[in-house]
Design an enzyme around this catalytic site. Structure first.
Site, mmCIF file in Angstrom:
data_model
loop_
_atom_site.group_PDB
_atom_site.id
_atom_site.type_symbol
_atom_site.label_atom_id
_atom_site.label_comp_id
_atom_site.label_asym_id
_atom_site.label_seq_id
_atom_site.Cartn_x
_atom_site.Cartn_y
_atom_site.Cartn_z
ATOM 1 N N CYS A 110 60.298 31.003 19.058
ATOM 2 C CA CYS A 110 59.869 31.426 17.729
ATOM 3 C C CYS A 110 61.113 31.753 16.921
ATOM 4 O O CYS A 110 61.925 32.585 17.349
ATOM 5 C CB CYS A 110 58.963 32.654 17.851
ATOM 6 N N CYS A 113 60.573 26.759 11.723
ATOM 7 C CA CYS A 113 59.488 27.462 12.412
ATOM 8 C C CYS A 113 58.939 26.508 13.456
ATOM 9 O O CYS A 113 58.723 25.321 13.167
ATOM 10 C CB CYS A 113 58.401 27.868 11.422
ATOM 11 N N THR A 114 58.717 26.999 14.666
ATOM 12 C CA THR A 114 58.275 26.106 15.744
ATOM 13 C C THR A 114 56.859 25.578 15.537
ATOM 14 O O THR A 114 56.464 24.600 16.174
ATOM 15 C CB THR A 114 58.360 26.811 17.113
ATOM 16 N N HIS A 115 56.100 26.187 14.637
ATOM 17 C CA HIS A 115 54.775 25.642 14.298
ATOM 18 C C HIS A 115 54.892 24.344 13.491
ATOM 19 O O HIS A 115 54.033 23.467 13.574
ATOM 20 C CB HIS A 115 53.975 26.646 13.460
#
Length: 268
Positions: free
Chosen positions: A72, A182-184
């Site tokens: 994250c 952002c890892t999303h």
């Protein structure tokens, strides 16, 4: 060592990092923890983020993890120093891939799409000063994007409209790289490719993080040496388990993965 590698995020986004880790180290065991009940981390204070990270780390350590990947960006930029100072286990953090974008940019204009927590952190600004002082960084806070992804929405018309409002100003600035901070956000690559001119490259941190994790495991002699056996991947979460199940079924089907039921926060 056959102990698992722990991976956590403020939800399902860190699964984009997890997949790269598995590809790089297919014989290792992994435990993924999605702290979806507390997502997103971006608007939270530094103190809140550190407290949540400690909760997640303690949970993973109770399951005998040998190394923890903080998958994250917001958690890394706000809490990684605290974690490394207060725990003995090795930690791998995530930073926006500003360095490679800055090295290869020809227009000397780079876009960074990230959460408020990442963009306002001292670590993010230190990274910019160290690796990108010669380029212009155009920052955009991806407000609302994590919430859409956490609901399993990777491509709705409403999401596309929000995303377009974020990238259109970046296109006008003549960026040639868009850094996903952002890892999303890698789950939005399909939409982004529809919205961006083909000359703009999309870059994220997945592969570099996987390579760094493998390097640290080897240096500390924590890597599992039996390359003939496929590792096991376990998914846990404290939010809507159906979304995590969808991720596991659709994106990890080729791996030896298992979704484990919802975690009760009161027992953490």
């Amino acid at each position: 060592m056959k102990q698992p590698i722990g991976v956590f995020d403020s939800g399902i986004g860190g699964t984009t990092i997890l997949k790269e880790l598995i590809v790089e180290m297919p014989n290792e065991n992994f435990i993924y923890y999605a702290d979806s009940a507390n997502a997103p981390y971006g608007p939270k204070s530094k103190e809140e983020i550190i407290a949540l990270c400690c909760k997640n780390v303690d949970w993973l350590l109770a399951r005998n993890c040998k190394l923890i990947v903080v998958a994250c960006n917001t958690a890394t930029t706000n809490a990684i120093s605290y974690l490394r100072a207060n725990y003995q286990i090795p930690f791998i953090g995530i930073e926006p891939a500003i360095k490679p974008a800055a090295l290869h940019s020809k227009t000397l204009n780079i876009g960074v799409l990230a959460t408020q927590g990442t963009l306002s952190s001292p670590l993010f600004h230190k990274t910019m000063l160290t690796h990108a002082s010669h380029v212009k960084i155009h920052e955009v806070i991806g407000k609302g994007l994590v919430e859409h992804i956490e609901r399993g929405d990777f491509g709705s018309a409403s999401l596309k409209k929000i995303l377009a409002s974020y990238v259109q100003p970046l296109i006008k600035e003549k960026i040639d790289y868009l850094v996903l901070g952002c890892t999303h956000y890698p789950y939005l690559k399909t939409l982004l490719k529809e919205l961006l001119p083909k000359e703009i490259s999309i870059i994220d941190s997945g592969k570099p993080v996987a390579r760094q994790t493998k390097k640290i495991l080897s240096e500390k002699r924590l890597n599992y040496q039996n390359d003939n056996k496929e590792g096991e991947i376990y998914f846990f979460g404290n939010g809507d388990i159906k979304i995590l199940s969808k991720i596991e079924n659709e994106h990890f089907i080729e791996f030896n993965s298992l979704l484990v039921d919802n975690i009760d926060e009161t027992n953490l």
